[in-house]
Design an enzyme around this catalytic site. Structure first.
Site, PDB file in Angstrom:
ATOM      1  N   CYS A 282     -35.708 -90.677  13.849  1.00  0.00           N
ATOM      2  CA  CYS A 282     -34.290 -90.378  13.844  1.00  0.00           C
ATOM      3  C   CYS A 282     -33.591 -91.465  13.028  1.00  0.00           C
ATOM      4  O   CYS A 282     -33.436 -92.587  13.480  1.00  0.00           O
ATOM      5  CB  CYS A 282     -33.758 -90.368  15.269  1.00  0.00           C
ATOM      6  SG  CYS A 282     -32.138 -89.636  15.401  1.00  0.00           S
TER       7      CYS A 282
ATOM      8  N   HIS B 108     -55.122-101.967  21.779  1.00  0.00           N
ATOM      9  CA  HIS B 108     -54.467-101.108  22.775  1.00  0.00           C
ATOM     10  C   HIS B 108     -54.646 -99.613  22.542  1.00  0.00           C
ATOM     11  O   HIS B 108     -54.187 -98.811  23.354  1.00  0.00           O
ATOM     12  CB  HIS B 108     -52.980-101.474  22.901  1.00  0.00           C
ATOM     13  CG  HIS B 108     -52.106-101.071  21.767  1.00  0.00           C
ATOM     14  ND1 HIS B 108     -51.276 -99.973  21.836  1.00  0.00           N
ATOM     15  CD2 HIS B 108     -51.919-101.587  20.541  1.00  0.00           C
ATOM     16  CE1 HIS B 108     -50.609 -99.864  20.697  1.00  0.00           C
ATOM     17  NE2 HIS B 108     -50.986-100.827  19.899  1.00  0.00           N
TER      18      HIS B 108
ATOM     19  N   THR C  22     -51.156-103.624  13.027  1.00  0.00           N
ATOM     20  CA  THR C  22     -50.106-103.872  12.038  1.00  0.00           C
ATOM     21  C   THR C  22     -50.388-105.155  11.260  1.00  0.00           C
ATOM     22  O   THR C  22     -50.332-105.177  10.025  1.00  0.00           O
ATOM     23  CB  THR C  22     -48.731-103.967  12.734  1.00  0.00           C
ATOM     24  OG1 THR C  22     -48.504-102.741  13.437  1.00  0.00           O
ATOM     25  CG2 THR C  22     -47.618-104.201  11.740  1.00  0.00           C
TER      26      THR C  22
HETATM   27  C1  LIG Z   1     -51.209 -97.896  16.366  1.00  0.00           C
HETATM   28  C2  LIG Z   1     -51.633 -97.919  14.961  1.00  0.00           C
HETATM   29  C3  LIG Z   1     -51.426 -99.066  14.163  1.00  0.00           C
HETATM   30  C4  LIG Z   1     -50.694-100.285  14.677  1.00  0.00           C
HETATM   31  O1  LIG Z   1     -51.477-101.031  15.553  1.00  0.00           O
HETATM   32  P1  LIG Z   1     -50.719-102.124  16.486  1.00  0.00           P
HETATM   33  O2  LIG Z   1     -51.841-102.827  17.166  1.00  0.00           O
HETATM   34  O3  LIG Z   1     -49.857-101.353  17.415  1.00  0.00           O
HETATM   35  O4  LIG Z   1     -49.960-103.014  15.582  1.00  0.00           O
HETATM   36  C5  LIG Z   1     -51.862 -99.041  12.871  1.00  0.00           C
HETATM   37  N1  LIG Z   1     -52.484 -97.958  12.371  1.00  0.00           N
HETATM   38  C6  LIG Z   1     -52.715 -96.856  13.089  1.00  0.00           C
HETATM   39  C7  LIG Z   1     -53.403 -95.708  12.478  1.00  0.00           C
HETATM   40  C8  LIG Z   1     -52.279 -96.787  14.403  1.00  0.00           C
HETATM   41  O5  LIG Z   1     -52.475 -95.679  15.119  1.00  0.00           O
END
Ligand SMILES: *Cc1c(COP(=O)(O)O)cnc(C)c1O
Length: 387
Positions: A329, A199, A72
């Protein structure tokens, strides 16, 4: 009750080998990587090694790697940083992007930015020609993801980057779902910026990478200390950085092995679904050329109406099966997934869809367990719907 986890596109457990690499950096080597003493230096050396490992994996220079808090933040960094550095105001993107790109682009309206959405086709592909049509003198950035997190479609980044290069527009890709799953090389794909998250690849939460090609117009938006060459303030998450590098190393080393495993599980799953449901189900997105571990399925009742996907998810949860749907939702009403809507599915079909995202430790037995339970649950829901 056993738990069967098919939601690896949402998050993954930390690999034991990653945890092992990280642990000393919580306790023994706890120094601040910017501190001018031995403890700080130990941390700094480890961070720079991790930076080199990651840079090498994606074909970048170590100085082009900036550590962030995750996917993000990296998406925010690309959009905000490019918008404030170039004279342009338009961000060319698509409605199939992750909310980290969509909501950031929308928020830029307050700063005079303007999101421009290129339409995807029914399988989720972005046509490079449409990107070219959208480019004009006000374009600041093109931001299009590599692998879609809901349907697994792989965008033709190389072709899109050629269009961007031709018009001298910086190109960002959210590669959170592609790193470790398919090859990602910044030169091969022609990327100026990319986002990675720990993650999603068996690394820790709260750590990510923002790659920035040398000399691309960009300004920092996270201000603070002089960390990361003044491009991202904040004390470095040393254990996270060590964990991310280890996770990326493992993901790339084991990529082929995992791919084969996913292909075999997917085949088993689809053969099972065909046998149980015939034409009462469909796969959303590209059926053949997407990543094998993401499978988005809509269930259709005999009237052709969709089943209630939210209820389906809850019923599977009761059986210990974790899947997801992309719907939100909002104020009590179900909003279909923006991705499924973006590939042209009607609300009923979109709301009857669930996403399975497989992981390296899933087994054929778990697929069989899912098939057994999905048959029970869907048939029960369909007979209630008829009554
Ligand atoms: C999970 C995800 C994010 C966000 O990553 P975070 O490390 O959770 O902030 C952004 N883009 C895609 C495509 C994701 O799957």
């Amino acid at each position: 009750m056993k738990t069967v986890y098919f939601d690896h596109a949402a998050t993954t457990p930390v690999d034991e080998r990653v945890l092992e690499a990280m642990t000393p950096y919580f306790t023994e080597h706890y120094g601040n990587a910017n501190s001018p003493h031995q403890l700080g230096n130990n941390a700094k050396v480890a961070v720079e090694e991790a930076r080199e490992t990651i840079a090498e994996i994606i074909g970048a220079e170590p100085a082009e790697i900036i550590f962030t808090s995750g996917g993000t933040e990296s998406d925010n960094t690309a959009i905000k940083g490019a918008l404030s550095a170039t004279g342009g105001s338009e961000i060319i993107t698509s409605s199939l992007e992750h909310h980290a790109v969509l909501h950031t682009s929308e928020a830029m309206k307050r700063n005079g930015g303007k999101p421009v959405y290129v339409e995807a086709d029914s399988e989720g592909y972005i046509d490079p020609a449409k990107v070219e049509e959208a480019i004009n003198d006000d374009t600041a950035l093109v931001s299009l993801m590599h692998v879609n997190n809901e349907i697994g479609t792989i965008n033709p980044l190389k072709e899109i980057s050629e269009v961007c290069k031709k018009h001298d527009i910086p190109f960002h890709s959210d590669t959170v779902q592609s790193v470790g799953k398919i090859p990602v090389d910044v030169d091969e794909l022609g990327l100026d910026f990319l986002s990675i998250s720990g993650h999603k690849i068996y690394g820790p939460k709260g750590i990510g990478v923002f790659y920035m090609r040398h000399a691309t117009p960009w300004l920092p938006w996270m201000h603070g200390g002089s960390q990361e060459r003044r491009r991202r303030g904040g004390t470095l998450n040393v254990p996270g950085i060590i964990g991310l590098a280890k996770a990326m190393e493992l993901a790339v080393d084991e990529m082929e092995e995992h791919k084969k495993h996913f292909q075999s599980l997917r085949k088993r799953l689809i053969a099972g679904l065909d046998g149980i449901f015939g034409d009462r189900y469909q796969i959303n997105g590209d059926k053949e050329n997407g990543v094998p571990h993401i499978i988005n399925i809509a269930f259709l009742d005999p009237q052709g109406d969709g089943l209630d996907g939210e209820m389906l998810l809850l019923n599977l949860d009761v059986e210990g099966i974790c899947v997801s749907n992309g719907s939100a939702c909002t104020s009590g009403a179900m909003e279909p997934s923006h991705v499924l809507e973006g590939i042209g599915l009607n609300n009923k079909t979109a709301n009857s869809s669930i996403r399975l995202s497989l992981g390296k430790d899933n087994t054929a037995e778990e697929i069989d367990y899912f098939l057994e339970k999905i048959e029970l649950v869907v048939n029960r829901m369909m007979s209630t719907a008829e009554a």
